[in-house]
Write a protein that holds these residues in place. Structure first.
Motif, PDB file in Angstrom:
ATOM      1  N   ARG A 202       0.823  -7.536   8.817  1.00  0.00           N
ATOM      2  CA  ARG A 202       0.595  -8.913   8.382  1.00  0.00           C
ATOM      3  C   ARG A 202       0.295  -9.023   6.894  1.00  0.00           C
ATOM      4  O   ARG A 202       0.501 -10.085   6.299  1.00  0.00           O
ATOM      5  N   ASP A 203      -0.183  -7.939   6.272  1.00  0.00           N
ATOM      6  CA  ASP A 203      -0.556  -8.043   4.860  1.00  0.00           C
ATOM      7  C   ASP A 203       0.649  -8.060   3.934  1.00  0.00           C
ATOM      8  O   ASP A 203       0.493  -8.291   2.732  1.00  0.00           O
ATOM      9  N   ARG A 204       1.854  -7.839   4.439  1.00  0.00           N
ATOM     10  CA  ARG A 204       3.029  -7.793   3.560  1.00  0.00           C
ATOM     11  C   ARG A 204       4.163  -8.683   4.019  1.00  0.00           C
ATOM     12  O   ARG A 204       5.297  -8.510   3.595  1.00  0.00           O
ATOM     13  N   VAL A 205       3.847  -9.683   4.872  1.00  0.00           N
ATOM     14  CA  VAL A 205       4.896 -10.574   5.343  1.00  0.00           C
ATOM     15  C   VAL A 205       4.847 -11.891   4.584  1.00  0.00           C
ATOM     16  O   VAL A 205       3.774 -12.423   4.286  1.00  0.00           O
ATOM     17  N   VAL A 206       6.005 -12.394   4.205  1.00  0.00           N
ATOM     18  CA  VAL A 206       6.144 -13.743   3.656  1.00  0.00           C
ATOM     19  C   VAL A 206       7.080 -14.511   4.582  1.00  0.00           C
ATOM     20  O   VAL A 206       8.003 -13.935   5.162  1.00  0.00           O
ATOM     21  N   ILE A 207       6.839 -15.828   4.698  1.00  0.00           N
ATOM     22  CA  ILE A 207       7.477 -16.593   5.764  1.00  0.00           C
ATOM     23  C   ILE A 207       7.958 -17.941   5.250  1.00  0.00           C
ATOM     24  O   ILE A 207       7.233 -18.649   4.537  1.00  0.00           O
ATOM     25  N   GLY A 208       9.165 -18.283   5.641  1.00  0.00           N
ATOM     26  CA  GLY A 208       9.694 -19.624   5.414  1.00  0.00           C
ATOM     27  C   GLY A 208      10.190 -20.192   6.731  1.00  0.00           C
ATOM     28  O   GLY A 208      10.701 -19.453   7.586  1.00  0.00           O
ATOM     29  N   ALA A 209      10.035 -21.489   6.916  1.00  0.00           N
ATOM     30  CA  ALA A 209      10.492 -22.138   8.145  1.00  0.00           C
ATOM     31  C   ALA A 209      11.057 -23.503   7.810  1.00  0.00           C
ATOM     32  O   ALA A 209      10.630 -24.152   6.848  1.00  0.00           O
ATOM     33  N   PRO A 230      -0.501  -5.008  13.205  1.00  0.00           N
ATOM     34  CA  PRO A 230      -1.704  -4.583  12.472  1.00  0.00           C
ATOM     35  C   PRO A 230      -1.885  -5.392  11.201  1.00  0.00           C
ATOM     36  O   PRO A 230      -0.921  -5.934  10.642  1.00  0.00           O
ATOM     37  N   GLU A 231      -3.099  -5.470  10.738  1.00  0.00           N
ATOM     38  CA  GLU A 231      -3.388  -6.221   9.518  1.00  0.00           C
ATOM     39  C   GLU A 231      -2.750  -5.565   8.309  1.00  0.00           C
ATOM     40  O   GLU A 231      -2.250  -6.248   7.413  1.00  0.00           O
ATOM     41  N   GLN A 232      -2.744  -4.234   8.258  1.00  0.00           N
ATOM     42  CA  GLN A 232      -2.216  -3.512   7.106  1.00  0.00           C
ATOM     43  C   GLN A 232      -1.216  -2.451   7.545  1.00  0.00           C
ATOM     44  O   GLN A 232      -1.389  -1.826   8.597  1.00  0.00           O
ATOM     45  N   GLY A 233      -0.186  -2.239   6.701  1.00  0.00           N
ATOM     46  CA  GLY A 233       0.747  -1.169   6.944  1.00  0.00           C
ATOM     47  C   GLY A 233       0.135   0.166   6.564  1.00  0.00           C
ATOM     48  O   GLY A 233      -0.867   0.236   5.854  1.00  0.00           O
ATOM     49  N   THR A 234       0.754   1.237   7.050  1.00  0.00           N
ATOM     50  CA  THR A 234       0.205   2.567   6.799  1.00  0.00           C
ATOM     51  C   THR A 234       0.699   3.175   5.494  1.00  0.00           C
ATOM     52  O   THR A 234       0.301   4.297   5.160  1.00  0.00           O
ATOM     53  N   ALA A 235       1.563   2.474   4.762  1.00  0.00           N
ATOM     54  CA  ALA A 235       2.060   2.997   3.480  1.00  0.00           C
ATOM     55  C   ALA A 235       1.886   1.934   2.407  1.00  0.00           C
ATOM     56  O   ALA A 235       2.110   0.743   2.656  1.00  0.00           O
ATOM     57  N   PRO A 236       1.495   2.320   1.196  1.00  0.00           N
ATOM     58  CA  PRO A 236       1.390   1.339   0.112  1.00  0.00           C
ATOM     59  C   PRO A 236       2.762   0.882  -0.336  1.00  0.00           C
ATOM     60  O   PRO A 236       3.760   1.601  -0.166  1.00  0.00           O
ATOM     61  N   LEU A 237       2.829  -0.316  -0.901  1.00  0.00           N
ATOM     62  CA  LEU A 237       4.091  -0.798  -1.454  1.00  0.00           C
ATOM     63  C   LEU A 237       4.522   0.078  -2.627  1.00  0.00           C
ATOM     64  O   LEU A 237       3.680   0.630  -3.337  1.00  0.00           O
ATOM     65  N   PRO A 238       5.825   0.233  -2.827  1.00  0.00           N
ATOM     66  CA  PRO A 238       6.293   1.090  -3.917  1.00  0.00           C
ATOM     67  C   PRO A 238       5.958   0.505  -5.280  1.00  0.00           C
ATOM     68  O   PRO A 238       5.749  -0.705  -5.437  1.00  0.00           O
ATOM     69  N   GLY A 239       5.916   1.383  -6.275  1.00  0.00           N
ATOM     70  CA  GLY A 239       5.689   0.927  -7.637  1.00  0.00           C
ATOM     71  C   GLY A 239       6.996   0.575  -8.315  1.00  0.00           C
ATOM     72  O   GLY A 239       8.083   0.726  -7.743  1.00  0.00           O
ATOM     73  N   PRO A 240       6.926   0.100  -9.545  1.00  0.00           N
ATOM     74  CA  PRO A 240       8.136  -0.267 -10.288  1.00  0.00           C
ATOM     75  C   PRO A 240       9.045   0.942 -10.491  1.00  0.00           C
ATOM     76  O   PRO A 240       8.589   2.073 -10.625  1.00  0.00           O
ATOM     77  N   ALA A 241      10.335   0.657 -10.513  1.00  0.00           N
ATOM     78  CA  ALA A 241      11.316   1.695 -10.820  1.00  0.00           C
ATOM     79  C   ALA A 241      11.559   1.711 -12.325  1.00  0.00           C
ATOM     80  O   ALA A 241      11.590   0.663 -12.967  1.00  0.00           O
TER      81      ALA A 241
END
Length: 459
Positions: A202-209, A230-241
């Motif tokens: 849930r911490d990394r979802v964005v939603i449009g309806a 779960p509230e949080q994913g088990t991996a951090p978001l990636p950094g900039p390329a």
């Protein structure tokens, strides 16, 4: 290829057809946030979910796991095997889609108002109780491997793969979301469960309806779909390329009468102050079809190709400005020289007529994209992913109109340097010397003849 380019996914952000679009922020009882365009004219609702990070959250030794996981989510859930799940969705007249891209894992729901609660319950099962049965995983794996084999014999895919490798180094952007034949062959149920836990939270979802639903009804629906995650994913978001492209030419030998020509240099993110100047500049340079400079110089004046185009690739973690074409081998040297010349020439400025024509087209075609609840839901999701304000659809054309000739010249001087432009050529081009070291003198000048869709979604 079983892949989504969010391309942002973003093939989509549109404007109101004839009046301002009203976007409502919604917060569910469980605290899930979304944007909604409420429209009760037809009994239908569309919901678009984007789980940030997507296939970029693969572990390096399990590339392709998120993609395979996403493609298998609809292959059974809870007590329903793949066949029973498909029949349940069909009986409701609903549609689900799941796709993994480099920036997000996208989940879309389409349902009639009368069946939306049942459809939401099925989608919740797919996200929270996927079965990942061995026969289903093997079937989808075979489809992915077929796509990988197809790419290995497709010169456009080969050019794209090599450009990505040079551009993005050890970032996930450098490799296909599909993974390799070897990496996909090793994936098992446990790997898909791990991939799901890395991405679906849930911490990394964005939603449009959009459609026939009130804010309160949407909030309850979202809690039913996502409340079990779960509230949080088990991996951090990636950094900039970090963009690693240098100027020069890479040739991949391919027995064909034509060479696939791919070229790219530095781009810029959508939140850059110069973005709309670059957007207009790209239209003039190569994004405007027959009205663009590259089409005029390379097709219309010299007949060296059927088509050539450019685009701004605005990934969340890294950006490029590039383009592509297919050109007869004998004409590649001349065409590459012309591309390089036009790449530099834009920094000299554009005419008032070029600027006016670009603005007329970009503002005029924009409202035509606003043509259905499904697209609107995707638009709202894309806006949130890239950080656009909630009133963006009603202000976007004004930002295009505000671009001046000086703005276009400034951004061209900032970003368009032919000496830094990397070409990847797949074929047997003539009049070209390969130089992976990036020597800017390897492509002939224009008089030395012997010769990637998504403008981006949010715009």
């Amino acid at each position: 290829m079983i892949r989504a380019t969010f391309a942002l996914c973003v093939t989509l952000i549109a404007a109101p057809a004839a009046h301002a679009i009203e976007i409502q922020p919604v917060t569910s009882p469980g605290g899930i946030q979304a944007w909604l365009v409420e429209d009760h004219s037809i009994p239908f609702v569309a919901v678009s979910l984007a789980f940030m990070g997507g296939a970029s959250l693969d572990t390096p030794d399990k590339r392709g796991a998120v993609n395979l996981m996403a493609a298998t989510l609809e292959e059974g859930a809870g007590e329903l095997d793949a066949t029973a799940f498909a029949q349940a969705v069909e009986s409701l007249g609903a549609q689900f889609s799941f796709a993994a891209g480099d920036d997000a894992l996208s989940v879309d729901l389409r349902a009639l108002t009368e069946n939306r609660d049942e459809a939401a319950a099925l989608l919740a099962q797919a996200l929270t109780q996927p079965r990942f049965d061995a026969d289903a995983v093997d079937r989808v794996r075979a489809q992915v491997q077929a796509a990988i084999r197809s790419d290995d014999t497709n010169p456009r895919a080969l050019a794209s793969k090599e450009m990505a490798r040079q551009a993005w180094g050890d970032h996930p952007y450098a490799t296909s979301v599909n993974g390799t034949a070897e990496s996909v062959a090793t994936l098992r149920q446990a790997d898909l469960i791990e991939a799901r836990n890395r991405v679906l939270a849930r911490d990394r979802v964005v939603i449009g309806a959009a459609g026939d639903i009130t804010p309160d009804e949407l909030g309850q629906m979202l809690d039913s779909i996502l409340g079990g995650l779960p509230e949080q994913g088990t991996a951090p978001l990636p950094g900039p390329a970090t963009l690693g492209l240098t100027g020069g030419v890479t040739v991949i030998d391919w027995d064909s009468p034509q060479t696939v020509v791919s070229f790219a240099g530095p781009g810029l993110p959508i939140d850059d102050p110069d973005y709309f100047a670059a957007f207009v500049a790209n239209h003039i340079l190569g994004g405007g079809g027959f009205s663009s400079r590259l089409m005029d110089e390379i097709r219309e004046k010299r007949g060296l190709t059927y088509g050539i185009g450019t685009s701004l690739s605005t990934g969340i973690y890294g950006q490029t400005w590039g383009g592509g074409s297919a050109i007869a081998n004998a004409n590649v040297g001349q065409a590459v020289g012309l591309i390089r010349a036009e790449w530099d020439r834009l920094a000299e400025g554009v005419t008032d007529q070029e600027l006016a024509d670009a603005k007329t087209y970009l503002t005029g075609e924009y409202p035509l994209r606003f043509d259905g609840n499904g697209k609107i839901a995707g638009i709202l999701t894309g806006m949130q992913m890239v950080g656009f304000p909630i009133d963006y659809p009603n202000t976007r054309n004004a930002m295009v109109e505000a671009v001046t000739a000086a703005d276009v010249q400034r951004v061209a001087q900032r970003l368009l340097d032919a000496d830094g432009l990397r070409f990847v050529l797949v074929g047997r081009p003539e009049g070209i010397r390969q130089d992976d070291a990036g020597d800017s003198g390897d492509a002939p000048a224009p008089d030395q003849a012997p010769d990637q869709t998504p403008d981006q979604a949010t715009n």
